[in-house]
Enzyme design. Sequence first.
Site, PDB file in Angstrom:
ATOM      1  N   ASP A   1      -4.337  -7.016  -1.337  1.00 15.46           N
ATOM      2  CA  ASP A   1      -4.821  -7.311  -2.509  1.00 15.46           C
ATOM      3  C   ASP A   1      -4.559  -8.974  -2.480  1.00 15.46           C
ATOM      4  O   ASP A   1      -5.569  -9.654  -2.651  1.00 15.46           O
ATOM      5  CB  ASP A   1      -4.130  -6.798  -3.509  1.00 15.46           C
ATOM      6  CG  ASP A   1      -4.716  -7.186  -4.893  1.00 15.46           C
ATOM      7  OD1 ASP A   1      -6.008  -7.544  -5.301  1.00 15.46           O
ATOM      8  OD2 ASP A   1      -3.720  -7.569  -5.906  1.00 15.46           O
TER       9      ASP A   1
ATOM     10  N   ASP B   1      -7.604 -12.162  -1.609  1.00 12.48           N
ATOM     11  CA  ASP B   1      -8.105 -13.237  -2.565  1.00 12.48           C
ATOM     12  C   ASP B   1      -7.761 -14.439  -1.724  1.00 12.48           C
ATOM     13  O   ASP B   1      -8.431 -15.544  -1.681  1.00 12.48           O
ATOM     14  CB  ASP B   1      -7.121 -13.316  -3.566  1.00 12.48           C
ATOM     15  CG  ASP B   1      -7.762 -12.789  -4.705  1.00 12.48           C
ATOM     16  OD1 ASP B   1      -8.575 -11.664  -4.705  1.00 12.48           O
ATOM     17  OD2 ASP B   1      -7.615 -13.156  -6.009  1.00 12.48           O
TER      18      ASP B   1
ATOM     19  N   TYR C   1       0.811   0.659  -5.748  1.00 13.32           N
ATOM     20  CA  TYR C   1      -0.324   0.779  -6.932  1.00 13.32           C
ATOM     21  C   TYR C   1      -0.294   2.251  -7.472  1.00 13.32           C
ATOM     22  O   TYR C   1      -0.512   2.429  -8.772  1.00 13.32           O
ATOM     23  CB  TYR C   1      -1.786   0.351  -6.192  1.00 13.32           C
ATOM     24  CG  TYR C   1      -2.160  -0.889  -6.497  1.00 13.32           C
ATOM     25  CD1 TYR C   1      -1.517  -1.971  -5.815  1.00 13.32           C
ATOM     26  CD2 TYR C   1      -3.367  -1.123  -6.992  1.00 13.32           C
ATOM     27  CE1 TYR C   1      -1.881  -3.217  -5.881  1.00 13.32           C
ATOM     28  CE2 TYR C   1      -3.944  -2.485  -6.914  1.00 13.32           C
ATOM     29  CZ  TYR C   1      -3.042  -3.472  -6.729  1.00 13.32           C
ATOM     30  OH  TYR C   1      -3.541  -4.548  -6.566  1.00 13.32           O
TER      31      TYR C   1
ATOM     32  N   ASP D   1       4.744 -12.844   4.799  1.00 13.73           N
ATOM     33  CA  ASP D   1       4.704 -14.164   4.291  1.00 13.73           C
ATOM     34  C   ASP D   1       4.190 -14.850   5.470  1.00 13.73           C
ATOM     35  O   ASP D   1       3.444 -16.044   5.176  1.00 13.73           O
ATOM     36  CB  ASP D   1       6.258 -14.433   4.326  1.00 13.73           C
ATOM     37  CG  ASP D   1       7.133 -13.851   4.976  1.00 13.73           C
ATOM     38  OD1 ASP D   1       6.879 -13.242   5.796  1.00 13.73           O
ATOM     39  OD2 ASP D   1       8.250 -13.888   4.945  1.00 13.73           O
TER      40      ASP D   1
ATOM     41  N   LYS E   1       6.142  -5.915   6.181  1.00 11.92           N
ATOM     42  CA  LYS E   1       7.449  -6.424   5.673  1.00 11.92           C
ATOM     43  C   LYS E   1       8.549  -5.559   6.224  1.00 11.92           C
ATOM     44  O   LYS E   1       9.367  -5.291   5.404  1.00 11.92           O
ATOM     45  CB  LYS E   1       7.372  -6.778   4.103  1.00 11.92           C
ATOM     46  CG  LYS E   1       8.341  -7.731   3.685  1.00 11.92           C
ATOM     47  CD  LYS E   1       8.323  -9.241   4.014  1.00 11.92           C
ATOM     48  CE  LYS E   1       9.502  -9.807   3.586  1.00 11.92           C
ATOM     49  NZ  LYS E   1       9.607 -11.107   4.080  1.00 11.92           N
TER      50      LYS E   1
END
Length: 354
Positions: A245, A249, A135, A221, A189
């Site tokens: 983020d 959601d 970001y 994942d 990851k």
Amino acid sequence: MKICILPGDGIGPEIMAEAVRVLQALDLGCEMTEALLGGCAVDATGDPYPEATQRLAQEADAVLLGAVGGPQWDDLPRAQRPERGLLGIRKQLGLFANLRPAILYPELANASTLKPEIVAGLDILIVRELTGDIYFGQPRGVETRDVDGHQERFGYNTMHYSESEIRRIVRVAFEAARRRHRKLCSVDKMNVLETTQLWRDVASETASEYPDVELSHMLVDNAAMQLVRNPKQFDVIVTGNMFGDILSDEASMLTGSIGMLPSASLDANNKGLYEPCHGSAPDIAGQGVANPLATILSVAMMLRYTFGREGEALRIESAVKKVLAQGCRTADIYEAGTRRVGTRAMGDAVLAAL
Ligand code: IPM
Ligand code: MG
């Protein structure tokens, strides 16, 4: 108790009005100042995070935010996009710790798209790092470059984390796990990205400070899959800005509606910005139908984390549970057999329950 109120764009002003009424009803003698952030600030001043807002936000003990953004600002240069205002205030105030609880209220078990038995009793907390990662990483940009002997546009962003940035957010997550069910899952990851190998190493090292908390690791994942397969295996999840983020959601929808979920973004001294997890919902703005509960519950988080007023926080949370039990539903959580209400009526019901 100095609170900076930033209603923002879209449904922001409508939901904020209800949250402010709840705060006033508690009669805590707080001092509230209102300012502009996001698209409304761009329209008024050309800047999504104008200086006047910066001053008020810096002086306040806590910031309460509605939501920012909308299609009318989509074509602006990136530096003027409403989202830049949000990223700017997070960075400037050093709000590195984003707490996003996903709690399923039993009354809303049917509002989730998942089977009730998968989500019944769900109570997880996502701790998202908020001021680093891809970001904010430099260099970033889009430019025309020579690629394989011809000119084309080339886009790039940079993912990075320092050891100290990782350690401080992991500590926040361990502390939170300690107050809950003592299980922390760190998401990365590491099979592909070096930055996140460092993330995993630092999380493991930090675990020695918290022998009473069980630490596990998961690839992002797989975590995305596990969240819909068996979400109740999680207690606290800690992860970086970008993965957080996306996963937050996803987690929000397990609870039936993103319209129910509050969030806290804290600095090292518990100064915080509190906002609903949902966006500005331009499609329903101005209609008085948006769900104000996420913002009202954000007020509860503010009282708990910044002001240490656990009693009042619990009062707000119980009032919300009561109105749900009474069958009050805004459109996003409506189902047959319940009573459909608008934003103001939902606020009225919470005030009556308080
Ligand atoms: C969020 C939002 C923001 C983010 C956007 C609006 C910049 O999606 O708070 O999750 O990506 O952090
Ligand atoms: Mg988001």
